[in-house]
Scaffold this motif. Sequence first.
Motif, short mmCIF file in Angstrom:
data_model
loop_
_atom_site.label_atom_id
_atom_site.label_comp_id
_atom_site.label_asym_id
_atom_site.label_seq_id
_atom_site.Cartn_x
_atom_site.Cartn_y
_atom_site.Cartn_z
N PRO A 1 0.89 -1.26 0.04
CA PRO A 1 -0.16 0.05 0.02
C PRO A 1 0.87 1.31 0.08
O PRO A 1 0.44 2.22 -0.62
N VAL A 2 2.17 1.26 0.59
CA VAL A 2 2.82 2.35 0.70
C VAL A 2 3.30 2.67 -0.75
O VAL A 2 3.44 3.89 -1.22
N THR A 3 3.91 1.69 -1.27
CA THR A 3 4.36 1.70 -2.64
C THR A 3 3.17 2.37 -3.54
O THR A 3 3.52 3.31 -4.62
N VAL A 4 2.08 1.56 -3.53
CA VAL A 4 0.87 2.19 -4.61
C VAL A 4 0.64 3.31 -4.08
O VAL A 4 0.27 4.58 -5.08
N ARG A 5 0.52 4.17 -2.78
CA ARG A 5 -0.03 5.47 -2.54
C ARG A 5 1.07 6.39 -3.03
O ARG A 5 0.87 7.50 -3.66
N LYS A 6 2.44 6.03 -3.00
CA LYS A 6 3.53 7.04 -3.35
C LYS A 6 3.51 7.13 -5.16
O LYS A 6 3.65 8.20 -5.36
N ALA A 7 3.11 5.97 -5.77
CA ALA A 7 3.32 5.94 -7.11
C ALA A 7 2.05 6.80 -7.47
O ALA A 7 2.60 7.62 -8.49
N VAL B 1 1.84 11.28 -9.37
CA VAL B 1 1.20 12.09 -10.78
C VAL B 1 0.78 13.53 -10.26
O VAL B 1 -0.02 13.60 -9.32
N GLU B 2 1.09 14.44 -11.22
CA GLU B 2 0.65 15.91 -11.07
C GLU B 2 -0.87 16.11 -11.02
O GLU B 2 -1.42 15.42 -11.77
N GLY B 3 -1.26 16.60 -10.07
CA GLY B 3 -2.84 16.83 -9.91
C GLY B 3 -3.42 15.89 -8.69
O GLY B 3 -4.72 16.23 -8.49
N VAL B 4 -3.01 14.83 -8.52
CA VAL B 4 -3.39 14.05 -7.29
C VAL B 4 -3.23 14.71 -6.14
O VAL B 4 -2.05 15.26 -5.74
N ARG B 5 -4.30 14.89 -5.31
CA ARG B 5 -4.25 15.51 -3.93
C ARG B 5 -4.30 14.52 -3.01
O ARG B 5 -3.59 15.05 -1.88
N VAL C 1 -8.70 7.73 -4.81
CA VAL C 1 -7.83 8.93 -5.48
C VAL C 1 -8.60 10.16 -5.50
O VAL C 1 -9.75 9.92 -6.26
N VAL C 2 -8.19 11.20 -5.03
CA VAL C 2 -8.92 12.39 -5.14
C VAL C 2 -7.78 13.21 -5.75
O VAL C 2 -6.58 13.40 -5.72
N PHE C 3 -8.30 13.86 -7.17
CA PHE C 3 -7.47 14.25 -8.13
C PHE C 3 -8.13 15.59 -9.02
O PHE C 3 -9.41 15.55 -9.00
N ASP C 4 -7.30 16.33 -9.55
CA ASP C 4 -7.94 17.35 -10.19
C ASP C 4 -7.99 16.92 -11.69
O ASP C 4 -6.94 16.61 -12.14
N PRO C 5 -8.92 16.57 -12.31
CA PRO C 5 -9.29 16.30 -13.67
C PRO C 5 -8.64 17.11 -14.75
O PRO C 5 -8.48 16.55 -15.81
N SER C 6 -8.17 18.35 -14.57
CA SER C 6 -7.70 19.21 -15.42
C SER C 6 -6.19 18.81 -15.39
O SER C 6 -5.48 19.24 -16.41
N SER D 1 -3.69 8.00 -16.24
CA SER D 1 -2.11 8.37 -15.79
C SER D 1 -2.06 8.01 -14.46
O SER D 1 -0.79 7.38 -14.06
N ILE D 2 -2.98 7.87 -13.64
CA ILE D 2 -2.76 7.45 -12.20
C ILE D 2 -2.75 5.78 -12.32
O ILE D 2 -1.93 5.29 -11.58
N ALA D 3 -3.56 5.05 -12.95
CA ALA D 3 -3.49 3.63 -13.12
C ALA D 3 -1.95 3.30 -13.86
O ALA D 3 -1.63 2.25 -13.21
#
Length: 109
Positions: free
Chosen positions: A56-62, A66-70, A83-88, A94-96
Amino acid sequence: MKPTFIIATGLLVLGVSSLALIATVASPVPVAAAQAASSDKTTTFDVPDMTCALCPVTVRKAMESVEGVRLVTVDFDARTATVVFDPSKATIGSIATASENAGYPAHAK
């Protein structure tokens, strides 16, 4: 010993009394930041290959890289990442991909 105690007590009193002043200072939130937060998107990913406590730590950090992931919250028992992210700035793809590149393929639910 007594002068040291008096000085320490004085500093403690000053420190405690200034906490009330700090607590009363309002921190303004920019309107643009508040509006941006309201446009965030939340997606849950299945991450079935998580098998150990470090996964889970590796997944979270990866995903956080990604730019825009909050925010990334990983549930090891459910084998999911929310994941909460800015779709713009970020996309589900990109997250996957970031998770997959770290060795943990992720698929949006």
